[in-house]
Write a protein that holds these residues in place. Structure first.
Motif, PDB file in Angstrom:
ATOM      1  N   UNK A  57       0.835  -1.206   0.000  1.00  0.00           N
ATOM      2  CA  UNK A  57       0.000   0.000   0.000  1.00  0.00           C
ATOM      3  C   UNK A  57       0.867   1.253   0.000  1.00  0.00           C
ATOM      4  N   UNK A  58       0.462   2.218  -0.833  1.00  0.00           N
ATOM      5  CA  UNK A  58       1.058   3.555  -0.761  1.00  0.00           C
ATOM      6  C   UNK A  58       0.083   4.570  -1.341  1.00  0.00           C
ATOM      7  N   UNK A  59       0.290   5.820  -0.959  1.00  0.00           N
ATOM      8  CA  UNK A  59      -0.527   6.921  -1.475  1.00  0.00           C
ATOM      9  C   UNK A  59       0.395   7.944  -2.099  1.00  0.00           C
ATOM     10  N   UNK A  60       0.129   8.304  -3.356  1.00  0.00           N
ATOM     11  CA  UNK A  60       0.899   9.331  -4.054  1.00  0.00           C
ATOM     12  C   UNK A  60       0.067  10.602  -4.137  1.00  0.00           C
ATOM     13  N   UNK A  61       0.380  11.622  -3.342  1.00  0.00           N
ATOM     14  CA  UNK A  61      -0.401  12.859  -3.378  1.00  0.00           C
ATOM     15  C   UNK A  61      -0.122  13.660  -4.635  1.00  0.00           C
ATOM     16  N   UNK A  62      -1.151  14.337  -5.130  1.00  0.00           N
ATOM     17  CA  UNK A  62      -0.992  15.187  -6.309  1.00  0.00           C
ATOM     18  C   UNK A  62      -1.180  16.662  -5.956  1.00  0.00           C
ATOM     19  N   UNK A  63      -2.255  16.974  -5.191  1.00  0.00           N
ATOM     20  CA  UNK A  63      -2.503  18.377  -4.840  1.00  0.00           C
ATOM     21  C   UNK A  63      -3.409  18.464  -3.618  1.00  0.00           C
ATOM     22  N   UNK A  64      -3.350  19.625  -2.976  1.00  0.00           N
ATOM     23  CA  UNK A  64      -4.136  19.913  -1.771  1.00  0.00           C
ATOM     24  C   UNK A  64      -4.841  21.250  -1.978  1.00  0.00           C
ATOM     25  N   UNK A  65      -6.139  21.295  -1.681  1.00  0.00           N
ATOM     26  CA  UNK A  65      -6.914  22.536  -1.752  1.00  0.00           C
ATOM     27  C   UNK A  65      -7.548  22.762  -0.386  1.00  0.00           C
ATOM     28  N   UNK A  66      -7.251  23.902   0.227  1.00  0.00           N
ATOM     29  CA  UNK A  66      -7.747  24.189   1.565  1.00  0.00           C
ATOM     30  C   UNK A  66      -8.691  25.381   1.528  1.00  0.00           C
ATOM     31  N   UNK A  67      -9.838  25.225   2.171  1.00  0.00           N
ATOM     32  CA  UNK A  67     -10.870  26.263   2.164  1.00  0.00           C
ATOM     33  C   UNK A  67     -11.520  26.285   3.542  1.00  0.00           C
ATOM     34  N   UNK A  68     -10.981  27.126   4.420  1.00  0.00           N
ATOM     35  CA  UNK A  68     -11.502  27.179   5.782  1.00  0.00           C
ATOM     36  C   UNK A  68     -11.276  25.863   6.492  1.00  0.00           C
TER      37      UNK A  68
END
Length: 253
Positions: A57-68
């Motif tokens: 198992x692994x997770x490859x992050x692509x992007x993060x969007x933060x809104x409050x």
């Protein structure tokens, strides 16, 4: 650590990067509410899920969007099943800095896409933070008029006719590419039907819509748009079927 984005990135890195079930105790609220089709409600179920992850198992992050209080992640899971899965995850962080609620949608990773773009590549850094609210308003209006209202005559009011980079695996770039894909889906009995937009998460040039509708069968739509020069110029998505039964009573939305 009071920044919701930092909290979510740290918590999910410990969970899915280090595969550490004790991260649930540190970062998740005792009344954690689950909307995923993959897990039962509450922190105990999440603890069990992480404890059961295999060595592959692994997770490859692509992007993060933060809104409050809402933080959305876009990336690829490997080892959740026989095939890699591209997913969007949305977390709500409560006033105590704990992850209190979670929504997601997953779809198989496609190696050969029509556009030649992957389902997660492209710009990842959030820019133009001063235009967040203008971009939120643009995409919200687009969603109501075009997606829910199905008024395609105003499509070019919102989507650029010069650049529209497409990451849906079955659609080519540009408005013509989208139109051709939509026609193919319709011939297969899978019309794009949007009934309700549940969430609009915006940060800078990125706006994520979480919507409910039908794609042949009941479906959850997660559409991520990048806005440039006052028009939508790029699109990523996950279209996931809504299961008849969930492992909890919280609903998918």
């Amino acid at each position: 650590m009071s920044n919701p984005e930092n909290i979510v990135v740290t918590a999910t890195t410990e969970l899915f990067g280090k595969k550490d079930p004790t991260a649930v105790d540190r970062w998740f609220a005792s009344d954690y509410t689950q909307h995923s089709a993959l897990a039962a409600d509450g922190p105990d179920a999440l603890h069990q899920l992480v404890a059961g992850l295999g060595d592959d198992f692994r997770y490859d992050p692509a992007r993060v969007i933060a809104d409050g209080a809402l933080v959305a992640l876009h990336g690829t899971y490997y080892g959740f099943g026989p095939d890699p899965l591209v997913g969007f995850d949305i977390f709500r962080v409560d006033a105590n800095g704990k992850l209190a609620e979670h929504w997601d949608a997953l779809t198989p990773l496609v190696s050969g896409t029509v556009s030649g773009r992957s389902q997660t590549d492209g710009p990842a850094e959030v820019t133009e933070l001063d235009k967040t609210e203008a971009n939120r308003a643009l995409v919200t209006e687009f969603a109501q008029k075009v997606l829910v209202g199905a008024d395609y005559s105003v499509l070019t009011d919102y989507i650029s006719t010069e650049t529209y980079d497409q990451h849906n695996p079955e659609a080519a770039d540009g408005l013509d590419g989208f139109g051709a894909a939509a026609a193919t889906w319709a011939s297969q009995g899978k019309n794009l039907v949007y009934k309700k937009v549940h969430k609009v998460i915006a940060e800078g040039d990125f706006v994520l819509l979480q919507s409910e509708g039908e794609f042949g069968d009941p479906a959850a739509y997660y559409d991520l748009f990048r806005v440039g020069g006052g028009k939508i110029v790029e699109h990523w998505d996950v279209i996931a079927p809504i299961p008849a039964e969930l492992p909890h009573t919280n609903g998918l939305f």
